[in-house]
Design an enzyme around this catalytic site. Structure first.
Site, mmCIF file in Angstrom:
data_model
loop_
_atom_site.group_PDB
_atom_site.id
_atom_site.type_symbol
_atom_site.label_atom_id
_atom_site.label_comp_id
_atom_site.label_asym_id
_atom_site.label_seq_id
_atom_site.Cartn_x
_atom_site.Cartn_y
_atom_site.Cartn_z
ATOM 1 N N SER A 165 28.029 27.018 63.723
ATOM 2 C CA SER A 165 27.050 27.804 64.328
ATOM 3 C C SER A 165 25.664 27.378 64.046
ATOM 4 O O SER A 165 24.612 27.425 64.871
ATOM 5 C CB SER A 165 27.584 29.225 64.551
ATOM 6 N N ALA A 225 27.345 34.172 74.534
ATOM 7 C CA ALA A 225 28.324 34.692 73.886
ATOM 8 C C ALA A 225 29.454 35.040 74.307
ATOM 9 O O ALA A 225 29.364 35.800 75.388
ATOM 10 C CB ALA A 225 27.452 35.996 73.025
ATOM 11 N N HIS A 282 25.425 37.771 63.904
ATOM 12 C CA HIS A 282 24.774 36.461 64.667
ATOM 13 C C HIS A 282 23.759 37.023 65.580
ATOM 14 O O HIS A 282 22.876 36.049 65.622
ATOM 15 C CB HIS A 282 25.967 36.039 65.594
ATOM 16 N N ARG A 283 23.687 38.150 66.088
ATOM 17 C CA ARG A 283 22.601 38.648 66.840
ATOM 18 C C ARG A 283 21.319 38.509 66.084
ATOM 19 O O ARG A 283 20.182 38.277 66.651
ATOM 20 C CB ARG A 283 22.867 39.901 67.606
ATOM 21 N N ARG A 310 19.553 35.354 65.295
ATOM 22 C CA ARG A 310 18.812 34.349 66.417
ATOM 23 C C ARG A 310 17.611 34.762 66.583
ATOM 24 O O ARG A 310 17.267 35.865 66.355
ATOM 25 C CB ARG A 310 19.899 34.738 67.751
#
Length: 171
Positions: A14, A32, A48-49, A52
């Site tokens: 990722s 997503a 993950h959010r 970013r």
């Protein structure tokens, strides 16, 4: 251009795809496929959010990935889909008809998608054969999906211990 980025859990796949998205210089839309079915998965999604950039677009879609590609892919835009194996797991939970319909539609949409598309997926077929039928089915379906996606991508990269290995490069 389309790239499939494969790797095991915590391999750096990722992170590599996100780096490629930034380097593209294009508008980025993160697609997503995960759903927060439990607290641990919710924490992964939140992590993950948070990692970013705020200016990236976001589309959350656990099943209709082909529709997202058709609606969101365009020149000057980079779609980062994370991840195909979570999407596949969602499809398996929806039944055979949905699995076949959505997989076929996705592969068709991928082949004709304009702009850049980065696909992230877990390489799960390098271990022992799973003991239970559902796990074996998942590994088989993931292998078939990866092969079909790789055929439609100009680049395929395997990430191991944070190190990218180029498997295919037709750019």
């Amino acid at each position: 251009m389309k790239e499939l980025v494969l790797g095991g859990a915590r391999s750096g796949k990722s992170r590599l795809a996100e780096q490629r998205a930034v380097e593209s210089g294009a508008e980025v839309v993160y697609v997503a496929t995960a759903t927060a079915g439990d607290e641990e998965m919710a924490a992964r999604i939140a992590r993950h959010r948070a990692d970013r950039p705020d200016h990236w677009g976001l589309v959350e879609e656990p099943v209709a990935l082909a529709r997202v590609l058709r609606q969101e892919a365009r020149p000057g835009r980079c779609l980062l889909v994370d991840c195909l194996t979570l999407w596949l797991g969602n499809l398996l939970g929806e039944g055979e008809e949905v699995l076949e319909r959505e997989r076929t539609a996705f592969l068709e949409a991928l082949a004709s998608a304009p702009g850049e598309v980065l696909l992230v997926s877990n390489e799960v077929g390098q271990g022992v054969v799973p003991a239970d039928p559902l796990s074996r089915r998942f590994v088989d379906e993931a292998g078939r999906l990866h092969q079909a996606a790789a055929e439609r991508c100009e680049q395929v990269t395997l990430v191991v211990a944070g190190l990218p290995w180029t498997l295919k490069d037709e750019w």
